[in-house]
Write a protein that holds these residues in place. Sequence first.
Motif, mmCIF file in Angstrom:
data_model
loop_
_atom_site.group_PDB
_atom_site.id
_atom_site.type_symbol
_atom_site.label_atom_id
_atom_site.label_comp_id
_atom_site.label_asym_id
_atom_site.label_seq_id
_atom_site.Cartn_x
_atom_site.Cartn_y
_atom_site.Cartn_z
ATOM 1 N N ALA A 1 -32.458 9.472 -10.972
ATOM 2 C CA ALA A 1 -31.482 8.399 -10.771
ATOM 3 C C ALA A 1 -31.270 7.678 -12.089
ATOM 4 C CB ALA A 1 -31.981 7.417 -9.716
ATOM 5 N N ARG A 2 -30.036 7.538 -12.496
ATOM 6 C CA ARG A 2 -29.751 6.887 -13.776
ATOM 7 C C ARG A 2 -30.190 5.433 -13.754
ATOM 8 N NH1 ARG A 2 -24.357 8.653 -16.983
ATOM 9 N NH2 ARG A 2 -24.582 6.464 -17.610
ATOM 10 N N CYS A 3 -30.872 5.038 -14.834
ATOM 11 C CA CYS A 3 -31.362 3.667 -14.929
ATOM 12 C C CYS A 3 -30.237 2.653 -14.923
ATOM 13 C CB CYS A 3 -32.203 3.503 -16.197
ATOM 14 S SG CYS A 3 -33.760 4.430 -16.156
ATOM 15 N N ASP A 4 -29.132 2.974 -15.591
ATOM 16 C CA ASP A 4 -28.045 2.004 -15.636
ATOM 17 C C ASP A 4 -27.340 1.857 -14.293
ATOM 18 O OD1 ASP A 4 -26.653 4.405 -15.631
ATOM 19 O OD2 ASP A 4 -25.886 4.199 -17.667
ATOM 20 N N HIS A 5 -27.705 2.688 -13.332
ATOM 21 C CA HIS A 5 -27.198 2.547 -11.968
ATOM 22 C C HIS A 5 -28.184 1.752 -11.108
ATOM 23 C CE1 HIS A 5 -25.127 3.636 -8.219
ATOM 24 N NE2 HIS A 5 -26.338 3.874 -7.722
ATOM 25 N N ARG B 1 -27.713 -1.233 -18.995
ATOM 26 C CA ARG B 1 -27.488 -0.159 -19.963
ATOM 27 C C ARG B 1 -28.411 -0.264 -21.170
ATOM 28 N NH1 ARG B 1 -23.211 -0.368 -22.625
ATOM 29 N NH2 ARG B 1 -22.940 1.884 -22.956
ATOM 30 N N ALA B 2 -29.341 -1.193 -21.157
ATOM 31 C CA ALA B 2 -30.144 -1.500 -22.345
ATOM 32 C C ALA B 2 -30.993 -0.329 -22.824
ATOM 33 C CB ALA B 2 -31.033 -2.716 -22.083
ATOM 34 N N LEU B 3 -31.329 0.611 -21.946
ATOM 35 C CA LEU B 3 -32.180 1.737 -22.346
ATOM 36 C C LEU B 3 -31.379 2.914 -22.879
ATOM 37 C CD1 LEU B 3 -34.756 1.744 -19.396
ATOM 38 C CD2 LEU B 3 -34.951 0.622 -21.641
ATOM 39 N N ASN B 4 -30.053 2.879 -22.748
ATOM 40 C CA ASN B 4 -29.209 3.983 -23.213
ATOM 41 C C ASN B 4 -29.250 4.094 -24.736
ATOM 42 O OD1 ASN B 4 -28.579 4.232 -20.545
ATOM 43 N ND2 ASN B 4 -26.442 3.580 -20.739
ATOM 44 N N HIS C 1 -28.914 8.899 -21.470
ATOM 45 C CA HIS C 1 -28.826 7.866 -20.441
ATOM 46 C C HIS C 1 -30.066 8.067 -19.548
ATOM 47 C CE1 HIS C 1 -24.578 8.324 -21.695
ATOM 48 N NE2 HIS C 1 -24.551 7.015 -21.516
ATOM 49 N N PRO C 2 -31.137 7.351 -19.822
ATOM 50 C CA PRO C 2 -32.409 7.604 -19.140
ATOM 51 C C PRO C 2 -32.302 7.517 -17.620
ATOM 52 C CG PRO C 2 -32.737 6.158 -21.023
ATOM 53 C CD PRO C 2 -31.263 6.285 -20.834
ATOM 54 N N THR C 3 -33.188 8.251 -16.973
ATOM 55 C CA THR C 3 -33.222 8.299 -15.515
ATOM 56 C C THR C 3 -34.639 8.015 -15.033
ATOM 57 O OG1 THR C 3 -33.686 10.679 -15.542
ATOM 58 C CG2 THR C 3 -31.364 10.021 -15.415
ATOM 59 N N LEU C 4 -34.758 7.753 -13.729
ATOM 60 C CA LEU C 4 -36.056 7.643 -13.079
ATOM 61 C C LEU C 4 -36.296 8.897 -12.254
ATOM 62 C CD1 LEU C 4 -36.093 3.957 -11.733
ATOM 63 C CD2 LEU C 4 -37.152 4.852 -13.822
#
Length: 208
Positions: free
Chosen positions: A143-147, A200-203, A48-51
Amino acid sequence: MTLGARLTRRMQAIVSGASVEDEGSPSPGDTRPLKQAAVLVAFVDRPHPTLLLTRRQPHLRSHADQVAFPGGGVDASDANIIATALREAHEEVSLPFGAATIVGTLAPYRTTSGYCITPVLATIPPDLPLVPDEGEVAHIFEARCDHVFDPAMLVRQSAIWQGATRHYWEVMVDGERVWGVTAGIIRNIGLMLGLDANPRALNRDVAP
């Protein structure tokens, strides 16, 4: 598909009609040229990618105690705007040169304080031995991207600044307040890459 490939595909198909929102130029009558700057928007390659984000030291003269991407102004020695972002990330969080795989740049973000900030998008491996520069960075976090790309998490706020009402974006991340320029850049990335429609597209568990 790798994280870099997912981002590259979205960069190549930037949402048609998506506009960049920023703070605009400085006050009317201010004819000084905008100062060029860059930030490294580092996507950490996790399931789950993050920044990668920092919180600035509270004693700094500008933007004290605020959350920011690693970045800063262009130096004469920088080969280009990408070099600026990589140099600043190395200085601020000890990101090793060569650790970031560049995806590309997005349209600059103008600020009322007179900066023109180019977001440089890249991927980096997880769990690098990053070290904050004690003079500038108080804390490094992710920080999670999907957030952060979820429109439901971004809140439009306003405040009086220099006698005028200013609007800005804000998103909370595990107790950290991400707002102002940083939140504005995050929102622009979401709009331009279509991540606002599918945070969530990058997960990795989501089909590209």
